[in-house]
Scaffold this motif. Sequence first.
Motif, PDB file in Angstrom:
ATOM      1  N   LEU A 275       0.831  -1.210   0.000  1.00 23.34           N
ATOM      2  CA  LEU A 275       0.000   0.000   0.000  1.00 23.34           C
ATOM      3  C   LEU A 275       0.864   1.258   0.000  1.00 23.34           C
ATOM      4  O   LEU A 275       1.780   1.379   0.823  1.00 23.34           O
TER       5      LEU A 275
ATOM      6  N   THR B 264       2.197   4.718   0.884  1.00 27.81           N
ATOM      7  CA  THR B 264       2.131   5.548   2.094  1.00 27.81           C
ATOM      8  C   THR B 264       2.921   6.834   1.828  1.00 27.81           C
ATOM      9  O   THR B 264       3.735   6.879   0.897  1.00 27.81           O
TER      10      THR B 264
ATOM     11  N   SER C 209       0.376  -0.661  -4.609  1.00 28.23           N
ATOM     12  CA  SER C 209      -1.073  -0.523  -4.782  1.00 28.23           C
ATOM     13  C   SER C 209      -1.484   0.829  -4.212  1.00 28.23           C
ATOM     14  O   SER C 209      -0.891   1.301  -3.243  1.00 28.23           O
ATOM     15  N   ILE C 210      -2.499   1.451  -4.791  1.00 26.11           N
ATOM     16  CA  ILE C 210      -2.967   2.725  -4.223  1.00 26.11           C
ATOM     17  C   ILE C 210      -4.191   2.524  -3.340  1.00 26.11           C
ATOM     18  O   ILE C 210      -4.751   3.482  -2.823  1.00 26.11           O
ATOM     19  N   GLY C 211      -4.610   1.288  -3.124  1.00 24.36           N
ATOM     20  CA  GLY C 211      -5.750   1.055  -2.238  1.00 24.36           C
ATOM     21  C   GLY C 211      -6.345  -0.308  -2.481  1.00 24.36           C
ATOM     22  O   GLY C 211      -6.116  -0.917  -3.533  1.00 24.36           O
ATOM     23  N   ASP C 212      -7.132  -0.761  -1.512  1.00 23.68           N
ATOM     24  CA  ASP C 212      -7.701  -2.098  -1.617  1.00 23.68           C
ATOM     25  C   ASP C 212      -8.981  -2.107  -2.438  1.00 23.68           C
ATOM     26  O   ASP C 212     -10.083  -2.351  -1.910  1.00 23.68           O
ATOM     27  N   TYR C 213      -8.834  -1.799  -3.707  1.00 25.56           N
ATOM     28  CA  TYR C 213      -9.920  -1.883  -4.673  1.00 25.56           C
ATOM     29  C   TYR C 213      -9.245  -2.104  -6.010  1.00 25.56           C
ATOM     30  O   TYR C 213      -8.045  -1.850  -6.156  1.00 25.56           O
TER      31      TYR C 213
ATOM     32  N   PRO D 136      -3.578   4.698 -11.149  1.00 27.97           N
ATOM     33  CA  PRO D 136      -2.662   4.553 -10.017  1.00 27.97           C
ATOM     34  C   PRO D 136      -1.288   5.182 -10.280  1.00 27.97           C
ATOM     35  O   PRO D 136      -0.705   5.792  -9.374  1.00 27.97           O
TER      36      PRO D 136
ATOM     37  N   ARG E  58     -10.576   8.801  11.810  1.00 27.77           N
ATOM     38  CA  ARG E  58      -9.585   7.756  11.517  1.00 27.77           C
ATOM     39  C   ARG E  58      -8.822   7.348  12.773  1.00 27.77           C
ATOM     40  O   ARG E  58      -7.597   7.528  12.857  1.00 27.77           O
TER      41      ARG E  58
END
Length: 242
Positions: A95, A97, A141-145, A153, A229
Motif C-alpha cells: 500500500l 504511504t 497498490s494505491i488502495g484495496d480496490y 494509479p 480515523r
Amino acid sequence: MKHFTILTLFPEMFPGPLAHSVTGHALNNLWRCEAINLRDFAGNKHNRVDDEPFGGGAGMVIRAEVVMAALEHVEQNNKAGDQPCVIHLTPRGKLLTPEIAKNLATAQNITLICGRYEAIDQRLFDYYNQQHANNPILELSIGDYVLSGGELPAMVLIDSILRFVPGVLGKEESHTEESHEHGMLEHHHYTRPAEWRGHKVPETLLTGDHKKIKAFREEEAKTITNKLRPDLLEKNRKKILE
Ligand code: ADE
C-alpha cells in the motif's frame, strides 16, 4: 530533472491531469514524463501484446517478452546510466504511504509499468528480479480496490511523489501541515467572511496569537483524527512504541 518513464498501452493518457495546477507548473522544469507504448514492443504482425492464460480463467495476460523488451529499451536509452527504480502498479502491491512517496522523491529515474487486462505474465517479474537482484521491481497498490488498469494509479503515485520534490509545491502549498504529514488528519480551514449564514469562524483563529492558534489547531486535528480515523492514532502509537 526527475524523469518518469511510463510503460502503458494508453500513452495518450499522460501527462493528463498532471499537466495542470502545481504538478503542471513544474512539468518540464522540475520533472518530465515519457509515456512508451507497450504495443510498439509486441514483436508480431498484429501488434498483439496479450494471450490466453495457461490453465484457463477469465481475461487475457500480457506477454512477458513485451514488457521485458520495453524495459530493455528504457535501459539502453538511459543516458544518465543510473539504475532506474522500476515500479509495477498492481492491487497486489504494497500500500502506498507518504513514507514511500517521500523516499521515491529522491530517485532520479522512475519507470512505471501499467498493466491492463487480467495481469502480466509472472515470469516477467521472476526474470527481471533475477537479473536485477539488487534492484528488483517494486509492486505498489494505491488502495484495496481494483481499477481497470495501472494508469490512474501511476498518476496518483506520480502526484504523491512530486509533492515531496523540492520546488514543486510553493510555500503556500507546503505539505508540512497537511493531512497524514504527522500521521494525523489536518485541522479545519476557514476564510472570509468571519461569519457566514450564521456560522462563525472559531474565535481563536481571529486573535492573531500564533501560539494559541497552533495549540487550537493541534487539538482540533487530534479530535478530527480520533473521530474519523482512529486507526491512524493507533498506528502512530505503535510506531512510537517500536
Ligand atoms: N491496478 C488496478 N488496481 C490497482 C490498484 N488498486 N492499485 C494499483 N494498481 C492497480
